[in-house]
Every structure is written in C-alpha cells, then in structure tokens.
Design a protein around this motif. Structure first.
Motif, PDB file in Angstrom:
ATOM      1  N   ARG A 292      15.614 -31.529  20.013  1.00  0.00           N
ATOM      2  CA  ARG A 292      16.581 -32.110  19.067  1.00  0.00           C
ATOM      3  C   ARG A 292      15.936 -33.210  18.237  1.00  0.00           C
ATOM      4  NH1 ARG A 292      21.330 -32.333  23.636  1.00  0.00           N
ATOM      5  NH2 ARG A 292      21.754 -30.090  23.616  1.00  0.00           N
ATOM      6  N   ALA A 293      15.131 -34.069  18.875  1.00  0.00           N
ATOM      7  CA  ALA A 293      14.496 -35.178  18.172  1.00  0.00           C
ATOM      8  C   ALA A 293      13.464 -34.705  17.152  1.00  0.00           C
ATOM      9  CB  ALA A 293      13.840 -36.129  19.170  1.00  0.00           C
ATOM     10  N   LEU A 294      12.809 -33.583  17.457  1.00  0.00           N
ATOM     11  CA  LEU A 294      11.812 -33.017  16.543  1.00  0.00           C
ATOM     12  C   LEU A 294      12.443 -32.094  15.513  1.00  0.00           C
ATOM     13  CD1 LEU A 294       9.069 -32.146  19.178  1.00  0.00           C
ATOM     14  CD2 LEU A 294       9.049 -34.077  17.571  1.00  0.00           C
ATOM     15  N   ASN A 295      13.753 -31.890  15.647  1.00  0.00           N
ATOM     16  CA  ASN A 295      14.496 -30.984  14.769  1.00  0.00           C
ATOM     17  C   ASN A 295      13.974 -29.547  14.883  1.00  0.00           C
ATOM     18  OD1 ASN A 295      16.636 -30.519  13.093  1.00  0.00           O
ATOM     19  ND2 ASN A 295      15.503 -30.959  11.212  1.00  0.00           N
ATOM     20  N   THR A 296      13.646 -29.144  16.124  1.00  0.00           N
ATOM     21  CA  THR A 296      13.146 -27.794  16.378  1.00  0.00           C
ATOM     22  C   THR A 296      13.958 -27.101  17.467  1.00  0.00           C
ATOM     23  OG1 THR A 296      11.558 -28.613  18.007  1.00  0.00           O
ATOM     24  CG2 THR A 296      10.770 -28.396  15.734  1.00  0.00           C
ATOM     25  N   ALA A 297      15.216 -27.473  17.616  1.00  0.00           N
ATOM     26  CA  ALA A 297      16.046 -26.939  18.701  1.00  0.00           C
ATOM     27  C   ALA A 297      16.175 -25.419  18.646  1.00  0.00           C
ATOM     28  CB  ALA A 297      17.428 -27.579  18.681  1.00  0.00           C
ATOM     29  N   ASP A 298      16.022 -24.838  17.470  1.00  0.00           N
ATOM     30  CA  ASP A 298      16.151 -23.383  17.344  1.00  0.00           C
ATOM     31  C   ASP A 298      14.812 -22.664  17.512  1.00  0.00           C
ATOM     32  OD1 ASP A 298      15.154 -24.435  14.983  1.00  0.00           O
ATOM     33  OD2 ASP A 298      16.132 -22.954  13.714  1.00  0.00           O
ATOM     34  N   GLN A 299      13.744 -23.399  17.771  1.00  0.00           N
ATOM     35  CA  GLN A 299      12.420 -22.792  17.919  1.00  0.00           C
ATOM     36  C   GLN A 299      11.588 -23.500  18.981  1.00  0.00           C
ATOM     37  OE1 GLN A 299      10.923 -23.019  13.956  1.00  0.00           O
ATOM     38  NE2 GLN A 299      11.279 -25.189  13.782  1.00  0.00           N
ATOM     39  N   ILE A 300      12.145 -23.637  20.173  1.00  0.00           N
ATOM     40  CA  ILE A 300      11.448 -24.305  21.271  1.00  0.00           C
ATOM     41  C   ILE A 300      10.224 -23.491  21.682  1.00  0.00           C
ATOM     42  CG2 ILE A 300      11.613 -25.071  23.672  1.00  0.00           C
ATOM     43  CD1 ILE A 300      14.578 -25.619  23.154  1.00  0.00           C
TER      44      ILE A 300
ATOM     45  N   THR B 181      16.944 -39.667  16.269  1.00  0.00           N
ATOM     46  CA  THR B 181      17.329 -40.015  17.627  1.00  0.00           C
ATOM     47  C   THR B 181      18.110 -38.847  18.210  1.00  0.00           C
ATOM     48  OG1 THR B 181      17.400 -42.361  17.107  1.00  0.00           O
ATOM     49  CG2 THR B 181      18.645 -41.654  19.035  1.00  0.00           C
ATOM     50  N   ALA B 182      17.806 -38.507  19.466  1.00  0.00           N
ATOM     51  CA  ALA B 182      18.464 -37.364  20.096  1.00  0.00           C
ATOM     52  C   ALA B 182      18.770 -37.664  21.557  1.00  0.00           C
ATOM     53  CB  ALA B 182      17.572 -36.135  19.996  1.00  0.00           C
ATOM     54  N   LEU B 183      19.799 -37.006  22.052  1.00  0.00           N
ATOM     55  CA  LEU B 183      20.272 -37.219  23.410  1.00  0.00           C
ATOM     56  C   LEU B 183      20.491 -35.877  24.094  1.00  0.00           C
ATOM     57  CD1 LEU B 183      22.740 -39.729  24.663  1.00  0.00           C
ATOM     58  CD2 LEU B 183      23.435 -37.375  24.879  1.00  0.00           C
ATOM     59  N   ALA B 184      20.213 -35.832  25.383  1.00  0.00           N
ATOM     60  CA  ALA B 184      20.515 -34.649  26.200  1.00  0.00           C
ATOM     61  C   ALA B 184      20.911 -35.110  27.591  1.00  0.00           C
ATOM     62  CB  ALA B 184      19.307 -33.717  26.272  1.00  0.00           C
ATOM     63  N   GLY B 185      21.848 -34.406  28.192  1.00  0.00           N
ATOM     64  CA  GLY B 185      22.273 -34.718  29.540  1.00  0.00           C
ATOM     65  C   GLY B 185      23.527 -35.562  29.588  1.00  0.00           C
ATOM     66  N   THR B 186      23.952 -35.825  30.824  1.00  0.00           N
ATOM     67  CA  THR B 186      25.168 -36.610  31.043  1.00  0.00           C
ATOM     68  C   THR B 186      24.883 -37.695  32.078  1.00  0.00           C
ATOM     69  OG1 THR B 186      25.979 -35.304  32.918  1.00  0.00           O
ATOM     70  CG2 THR B 186      26.532 -34.493  30.705  1.00  0.00           C
TER      71      THR B 186
END
Length: 98
Positions: free
Chosen positions: A84-92, A6-11
């Motif tokens: 973030r949800a795919l666990n690829t935040a460092d390789q978009i 589970t991942a979250l982005a934004g406010t």
C-alpha cells in the motif's frame, strides 16, 4: 524503494498487529508497542526489518502495535502495508519472500 504514501495494515485485535508505514529519515525506524515486547520485541523487529528489506525499503518509519501476533501474521501485515505504501497493492512481488 521509496514510500509514496502513509499506509496501514492490520488491527489491534488479539493475536494481530497493526503496522503503519510512513516516509522515513534515512533508515528503518521501528516504534514498537507490545505487551510482550520484553520477551519477543527483538523477534518482532527482526521480522518487520527483514520483510521490509526484501522489498528494498530502507528509508521508512514504522509504527507497530502488537497484540500477540505470530511471525507469519507480522510478515503478512508488513507485506500488505508495504504494498500500500509503495502504491503497488495490485502487483505484489511474492517471489521476494522466498
């Protein structure tokens, strides 16, 4: 692609949108809360759906809390949450957005 966590982005600040992605039930299921849902709900859902499909995400539960975000903000928050949800935040894979 499969959601790994589970991942979250934004406010929930004005002119932003908070996107939460979690494992789905076989489809893209979007729960949208927005003061402008009546006027812009279909467009918000369209931007989220198209962005997820570019990442080949078709099995996801989306919780979106909109506070008047523009399309570019909706797309950016969806991309961040997906990475973030795919666990690829460092390789978009930015090329999928063309």
């Amino acid at each position: 692609m499969e959601i790994k966590q589970t991942a979250l982005a934004g406010t929930t600040e004005s002119s932003d949108i908070q996107i939460t992605l979690s494992k789905g039930n076989g489809s893209i299921d979007i729960d949208l809360t927005s003061d402008v849902k009546k006027q812009f709900g279909n467009q918000i859902i369209k931007v989220i759906t198209e962005t997820l499909k570019k990442f080949q995400i078709t099995d996801v539960k989306v919780r979106a809390v909109d506070k008047g975000a523009l399309d570019c903000v909706i797309q950016a928050r969806t991309i961040a949450a997906a990475a973030r949800a795919l666990n690829t935040a460092d390789q978009i894979k930015w090329e999928v957005l063309q």
